[in-house]
Design a protein around this motif. Structure first.
Motif, PDB file in Angstrom:
ATOM      1  N   LYS A 316       0.829  -1.208   0.000  1.00  0.00           N
ATOM      2  CA  LYS A 316       0.000   0.000   0.000  1.00  0.00           C
ATOM      3  C   LYS A 316       0.863   1.257   0.000  1.00  0.00           C
ATOM      4  CE  LYS A 316      -3.731   2.278   2.534  1.00  0.00           C
ATOM      5  NZ  LYS A 316      -4.662   2.196   3.698  1.00  0.00           N
ATOM      6  N   GLU A 317       1.945   1.275   0.757  1.00  0.00           N
ATOM      7  CA  GLU A 317       2.828   2.444   0.777  1.00  0.00           C
ATOM      8  C   GLU A 317       3.491   2.668  -0.578  1.00  0.00           C
ATOM      9  OE1 GLU A 317       5.504   1.685   3.946  1.00  0.00           O
ATOM     10  OE2 GLU A 317       4.081   2.282   5.534  1.00  0.00           O
ATOM     11  N   GLN A 318       3.784   1.588  -1.296  1.00  0.00           N
ATOM     12  CA  GLN A 318       4.374   1.728  -2.626  1.00  0.00           C
ATOM     13  C   GLN A 318       3.378   2.390  -3.584  1.00  0.00           C
ATOM     14  OE1 GLN A 318       5.317  -1.965  -4.520  1.00  0.00           O
ATOM     15  NE2 GLN A 318       6.501  -1.014  -6.181  1.00  0.00           N
ATOM     16  N   VAL A 319       2.141   1.933  -3.568  1.00  0.00           N
ATOM     17  CA  VAL A 319       1.113   2.530  -4.428  1.00  0.00           C
ATOM     18  C   VAL A 319       0.874   3.989  -4.030  1.00  0.00           C
ATOM     19  CG1 VAL A 319      -1.295   2.383  -5.141  1.00  0.00           C
ATOM     20  CG2 VAL A 319       0.035   0.293  -4.837  1.00  0.00           C
ATOM     21  N   TYR A 320       0.889   4.253  -2.735  1.00  0.00           N
ATOM     22  CA  TYR A 320       0.677   5.614  -2.235  1.00  0.00           C
ATOM     23  C   TYR A 320       1.760   6.547  -2.776  1.00  0.00           C
ATOM     24  CZ  TYR A 320       0.224   9.457   1.139  1.00  0.00           C
ATOM     25  OH  TYR A 320       0.082  10.693   1.725  1.00  0.00           O
ATOM     26  N   GLY A 321       3.018   6.125  -2.742  1.00  0.00           N
ATOM     27  CA  GLY A 321       4.110   6.966  -3.230  1.00  0.00           C
ATOM     28  C   GLY A 321       4.019   7.225  -4.720  1.00  0.00           C
ATOM     29  N   ARG A 322       3.627   6.228  -5.491  1.00  0.00           N
ATOM     30  CA  ARG A 322       3.524   6.412  -6.940  1.00  0.00           C
ATOM     31  C   ARG A 322       2.403   7.402  -7.294  1.00  0.00           C
ATOM     32  NH1 ARG A 322       5.642   2.108 -10.020  1.00  0.00           N
ATOM     33  NH2 ARG A 322       7.587   1.405  -9.020  1.00  0.00           N
ATOM     34  N   ILE A 323       1.271   7.248  -6.651  1.00  0.00           N
ATOM     35  CA  ILE A 323       0.148   8.144  -6.955  1.00  0.00           C
ATOM     36  C   ILE A 323       0.476   9.567  -6.531  1.00  0.00           C
ATOM     37  CG2 ILE A 323      -2.255   8.671  -6.377  1.00  0.00           C
ATOM     38  CD1 ILE A 323      -2.817   5.725  -6.187  1.00  0.00           C
ATOM     39  N   ARG A 324       1.116   9.738  -5.386  1.00  0.00           N
ATOM     40  CA  ARG A 324       1.456  11.085  -4.930  1.00  0.00           C
ATOM     41  C   ARG A 324       2.457  11.747  -5.879  1.00  0.00           C
ATOM     42  NH1 ARG A 324       1.142  14.312  -0.549  1.00  0.00           N
ATOM     43  NH2 ARG A 324       2.886  15.731  -0.188  1.00  0.00           N
ATOM     44  N   ALA A 325       3.406  10.983  -6.363  1.00  0.00           N
ATOM     45  CA  ALA A 325       4.381  11.548  -7.299  1.00  0.00           C
ATOM     46  C   ALA A 325       3.709  11.974  -8.606  1.00  0.00           C
ATOM     47  CB  ALA A 325       5.479  10.516  -7.584  1.00  0.00           C
ATOM     48  N   MET A 326       2.695  11.196  -9.030  1.00  0.00           N
ATOM     49  CA  MET A 326       2.017  11.513 -10.284  1.00  0.00           C
ATOM     50  C   MET A 326       1.246  12.840 -10.176  1.00  0.00           C
ATOM     51  SD  MET A 326      -1.099   9.409 -12.122  1.00  0.00           S
ATOM     52  CE  MET A 326      -2.146   9.740 -10.716  1.00  0.00           C
ATOM     53  N   MET A 327       0.588  13.081  -9.057  1.00  0.00           N
ATOM     54  CA  MET A 327      -0.299  14.232  -8.931  1.00  0.00           C
ATOM     55  C   MET A 327       0.285  15.342  -8.076  1.00  0.00           C
ATOM     56  SD  MET A 327      -3.081  12.450  -6.357  1.00  0.00           S
ATOM     57  CE  MET A 327      -4.072  13.908  -6.252  1.00  0.00           C
ATOM     58  N   HIS A 328       1.581  15.270  -7.747  1.00  0.00           N
ATOM     59  CA  HIS A 328       2.158  16.234  -6.800  1.00  0.00           C
ATOM     60  C   HIS A 328       2.039  17.665  -7.308  1.00  0.00           C
ATOM     61  CE1 HIS A 328       4.830  17.967  -3.832  1.00  0.00           C
ATOM     62  NE2 HIS A 328       5.536  18.520  -4.832  1.00  0.00           N
ATOM     63  N   THR A 329       2.398  17.916  -8.559  1.00  0.00           N
ATOM     64  CA  THR A 329       2.432  19.281  -9.074  1.00  0.00           C
ATOM     65  C   THR A 329       1.051  19.921  -9.067  1.00  0.00           C
ATOM     66  OG1 THR A 329       4.299  18.687 -10.495  1.00  0.00           O
ATOM     67  CG2 THR A 329       3.075  20.708 -11.038  1.00  0.00           C
ATOM     68  N   ARG A 330       0.079  19.212  -9.627  1.00  0.00           N
ATOM     69  CA  ARG A 330      -1.263  19.785  -9.693  1.00  0.00           C
ATOM     70  C   ARG A 330      -1.900  19.877  -8.310  1.00  0.00           C
ATOM     71  NH1 ARG A 330      -5.651  18.503 -14.407  1.00  0.00           N
ATOM     72  NH2 ARG A 330      -7.222  20.042 -13.736  1.00  0.00           N
ATOM     73  N   LEU A 331      -1.590  18.922  -7.449  1.00  0.00           N
ATOM     74  CA  LEU A 331      -2.129  18.950  -6.088  1.00  0.00           C
ATOM     75  C   LEU A 331      -1.652  20.187  -5.345  1.00  0.00           C
ATOM     76  CD1 LEU A 331      -3.626  17.592  -3.715  1.00  0.00           C
ATOM     77  CD2 LEU A 331      -1.528  16.297  -3.257  1.00  0.00           C
ATOM     78  N   GLU A 332      -0.394  20.481  -5.433  1.00  0.00           N
ATOM     79  CA  GLU A 332       0.134  21.655  -4.745  1.00  0.00           C
ATOM     80  C   GLU A 332      -0.432  22.953  -5.329  1.00  0.00           C
ATOM     81  OE1 GLU A 332       1.996  21.843  -2.081  1.00  0.00           O
ATOM     82  OE2 GLU A 332       1.989  19.661  -1.900  1.00  0.00           O
TER      83      GLU A 332
END
Length: 824
Positions: A316-332
């Protein structure tokens, strides 16, 4: 009424309702099955790892309303069946359901109520203008004009309406403004309790259900808070079905309704209620089957993830890191431009009314404790604690005394932010804050009880006063700390409920197509416990939580908010106090001031809110079922027929009563209630005739007075007629009557005891012989209706008659009673 429903809800439309409900439940069931496995995994992980939660300083009791009821009394209810107002006895139990009976006697006998109202989803209105404003939106494309008269003609200016968007409306009326305010507070408390949500103690079923509802509505494009998330699971699911079904059927049936606008609105309300009840019946059965199927799989799911707990967490932590990296720019970017600038203003809008409400709770508690100290000092020390502590123990559940606290929070407004963050109504946050305020008040009162009881050991009056003062100071300090923690948690949860749905609405459509590819990173055995959509929401949740925590910490530093800083933590300040948490105290039995609670099925529940006593009016024994005339004052068809039948034959004569005396069995054992089978029985119910044995004075005159006859509710004395006066008109028996009088007056001159027999199937209430009504203020918790009943002593009749009066034959005197009509 039945014709309207059967005409517009035929088999075809009922089939549409059933099919729509089944479709919604099937879609919801698929989401529920997925979320059940996730919630079970999170629950077990929380138990193993432990959660960081602050320690409460106040104690909490598990069953505060044991052997208690909230309120009861008489008010007028509007009946849709015959369009009339009728007096009903209302009883609000500890479940906060509103039960209404024919009269108080029916409730005391344990009969089934005429109906029970579950207040989930209702709103309490106190004016016709508010009601018409909501009612004007019931039919599509139709708006009521200012001059339109409502279909409801009020029995008095003091109206109370229970309004629901789908269910049947209930109309009540009272006689005074004071009654209206008290009933309004009670009804609002019933609604507040019913809307408080599902029990949080169940860490699997409750998160499963709430997450499933939220994800289902998001799949339909509905983000943000939902003000119909109230009641039990079946009602919430019914609201979910009605959200789409209601609009569809309203557009189909609405144009076909006939009559003027008020009549069409009334007919549509009845049709909507029939639809809603049908939907609830379906959702109840289908949800129970859904839960049962999920619980069957629980052992296999529990065994599956316990052996691979570490691997599942790592995946779960691996999937969490990948998704966060994908959407980091737009999320911020969304956080900086659309969320962070509004967090401070949102927090201010929440903090000001909520903090005022918690301050008011503290003030009310302080005033009650000060009154307790004064009363204890003036009334005799520990012996006076019983009655005062009995009242104080239920302070949190007294709707009238807590109303000033609740009104502070009702000023909460999110104008300007509601539309931007898709908030349907601030009522979700208002009711949640009010529930927390009530919990904190009850925790503070219960802690004070435990501290005081622990410290009282044969102390004098002055020592008891000092002990009360000491316990008061300790409890207020604990309340300040706990209320600060509760408010901070409430602000965090409220901001998350406002912001996270808004961000999901902005970000999810952009990444919905990319999420399925992350499922390839999850092993098939772990796919039931790791859902990509849930991980996506957790990424947004954690990002927003950081900014919210920063804003709350900055607010805690400001003195005007009266919040403790997170660095100020009180741990185990009273270690011995926690040992007394499950030690309920019966103050009435230990310190006097009343009798302790009786156990068993027939125990009497103590009433929290005191009854209303009107000036110049005494309470009616056993309530009343008297009718208020209809608006047109035209009797029903059955009433006209009954009146004609009653005019055909005269009432029974005194000679008839004399020839048919009561048997000993009839005098002692009341008959079981039943329906009248003849005109004579109906006549007896309308104008009952009672026969009473009374003494005569030395001059041969009856000493019976109107105060000496125990009357049932709704009865009055029409005439006191001596049988002698009736029969003396017949010259053939006049001499016989004189001989009988001579024989009676010549008997024993001792004090005569009066016996009376009443031909009735109900118990008689104790007559009120005082010159004025009894008055009870709002400071008391015990209803005057509960002060009598099983414990009351027989009325001493013999002492009211002069010595030396003789006892005469029952045939000598007849008392005719006529039922009194009540016109409001």
């Amino acid at each position: 009424m039945g014709d309207v429903i059967s005409t517009h809800l035929d088999e075809e439309r009922r089939g549409i309702i059933t099919a729509c409900t089944r479709q919604v439940m099937e879609e919801f069931g698929r989401v529920y099955k997925q979320q059940y496995a996730v919630a079970l995994f999170n629950s077990v992980r929380f138990e193993i790892e432990g959660g960081a939660s602050g320690q409460s300083q106040l104690l909490h009791r598990s069953d505060p309303l044991q052997d208690k009821s909230i309120f009861s009394g008489d008010l007028f209810q509007y009946l849709e069946e015959n369009k009339k107002w009728r007096n009903r006895f209302i009883y609000v139990a500890d479940s906060y359901n509103i039960s209404y009976y024919e009269n108080k006697l029916a409730h005391d006998r344990g009969l089934h109520p005429k109906g029970v109202i579950s207040c989930a989803g209702y709103k309490v209105l106190s004016s016709m203008q508010e009601y018409l404003e909501l009612l004007s939106h019931s039919l599509p494309g139709v708006r009521a004009k200012a001059g339109d008269s409502p279909f409801l003609k009020c029995a008095s200016p003091f109206l109370l309406v229970l309004w629901h968007p789908y269910a049947r409306h209930h109309y009540f009326s009272v006689r005074t403004e004071k009654e209206q305010q008290k009933w309004l507070a009670v009804f609002q408390d019933c609604v507040r309790h019913a809307n408080s949500g599902l029990p949080e103690e169940n860490r699997v079923l409750t998160p499963t259900f709430t997450d499933s509802i939220r994800l289902y509505r998001q799949g339909k494009g509905h983000y943000g808070t939902w003000d119909m998330m109230c009641g039990d699971a079946a009602r919430i699911l019914a609201n979910l079905v009605m959200e789409s079904l209601y609009v569809e059927l309203r557009s189909l049936i609405g144009p076909r309704l006939k009559g003027k606008l008020p009549q069409r609105q009334r007919d549509w309300m009845l049709i909507s209620d029939a639809m809603y009840r049908q939907v609830i019946a379906h959702t109840q059965v289908q949800y129970e089957a859904l839960v049962q199927a999920a619980e069957v799989e629980r052992p296999s799911l529990d065994a599956a993830f316990r052996k691979d707990m570490d691997q599942i967490i790592a995946s779960k932590e691996q999937v969490y890191g990948r998704i966060r990296a994908m959407m980091h720019t737009r999320l911020e970017q969304v956080l900086r431009t659309s969320v962070q600038p509004y967090i401070t203003s949102m927090l201010e809008d929440l903090m000001e009314p909520v903090s005022r409400g918690f301050y008011e709770v503290r003030d009310v508690l302080f005033r009650e404790l000060v009154d307790l100290s004064k009363n204890t000092l003036n009334d005799g020390g520990a012996e006076a604690l019983g009655k005062h502590m009995e009242r104080l123990s239920m302070l949190a559940f007294h709707p009238v005394k807590m109303r000033s606290c609740y009104e502070k929070v009702e000023q909460l407004s999110l104008e300007g932010l509601q539309k931007r963050f898709d908030v349907s109504s601030p009522s979700v946050f208002t009711q949640r804050a009010q529930i927390l305020m009530r919990e904190q008040m009850d925790n503070a009162v219960y802690t004070f009880e435990q501290l005081l009881h622990q410290s009282l050991q044969g102390q004098s009056r002055e020592q008891v006063y000092k002990t009360v003062q000491c316990c008061q100071d300790r409890v207020l300090k604990k309340y300040d700390y706990d209320s600060s923690s509760v408010r901070k948690n409430f602000f965090k949860e409220a901001l998350l409920q406002l912001i996270v749905p808004y961000m999901l609405k902005q970000l999810y459509p952009a990444y919905a197509a990319d999420l399925p590819r992350f499922r390839e990173l999850i092993f098939e055995d772990f796919s039931r416990f790791i859902l990509v959509e849930n991980v996506f929401e957790e990424v947004i949740l954690h990002s927003v939580t950081k900014d919210i925590m920063t804003a709350v910490k900055e607010a805690a530093v400001q003195r005007r908010h009266n919040l403790y800083r997170d660095s100020m933590v009180l741990n185990n300040s009273d270690p011995n106090l926690n040992l007394l948490e499950e030690n309920p105290i019966d103050w009435a039995s230990q310190y006097g001031g009343g009798e302790g609670h009786t156990r068993g099925a027939n125990r009497k529940h103590k009433q929290i809110v005191s009854m209303i006593q009107l000036d110049g009016m005494g309470p009616v024994p056993y309530g009343s079922c008297m009718e208020v005339p209809g608006v047109e004052e035209i009797p029903e068809e059955s009433e006209r027929q009954l009146a004609e039948e009653l005019q055909e034959k005269p009432l029974a004569t005194a000679g008839d009563l004399h020839r048919q005396p009561l048997t000993p069995t009839q005098q002692t054992a009341p008959k079981s209630p039943g329906s009248p089978e003849s005109v004579e029985e109906i006549r007896q119910l309308i104008s009952p005739v009672r026969e009473v044995v009374v003494p005569l004075s030395e001059e041969g005159e009856s000493v019976l007075s109107r105060e000496m006859v125990p009357l049932e509710e709704g009865e009055q004395i029409k005439a006191i007629t001596s049988v002698k006066e009736v029969l003396v008109r017949n010259s053939a028996v006049a001499s016989a009557i004189q001989e009988l009088d001579t024989a009676v007056l010549g008997e024993d001159d001792g004090e005569g005891l009066v016996e009376y027999a009443v031909d009735s199937d109900v118990e008689l209430g104790q007559p009120f012989t005082g010159s004025g009504p009894q008055h009870h203020d709002d400071s008391g918790f015990q209803s005057p209706t509960n002060e009598h009943g099983e414990e009351e002593k027989p009325w001493p009749i013999a002492g009211r008659y002069k010595a030396g009066a003789a006892v005469v034959d029952p045939g000598q005197v007849m008392v005719t009673l006529e039922q009194e009509s009540c016109i409001l």
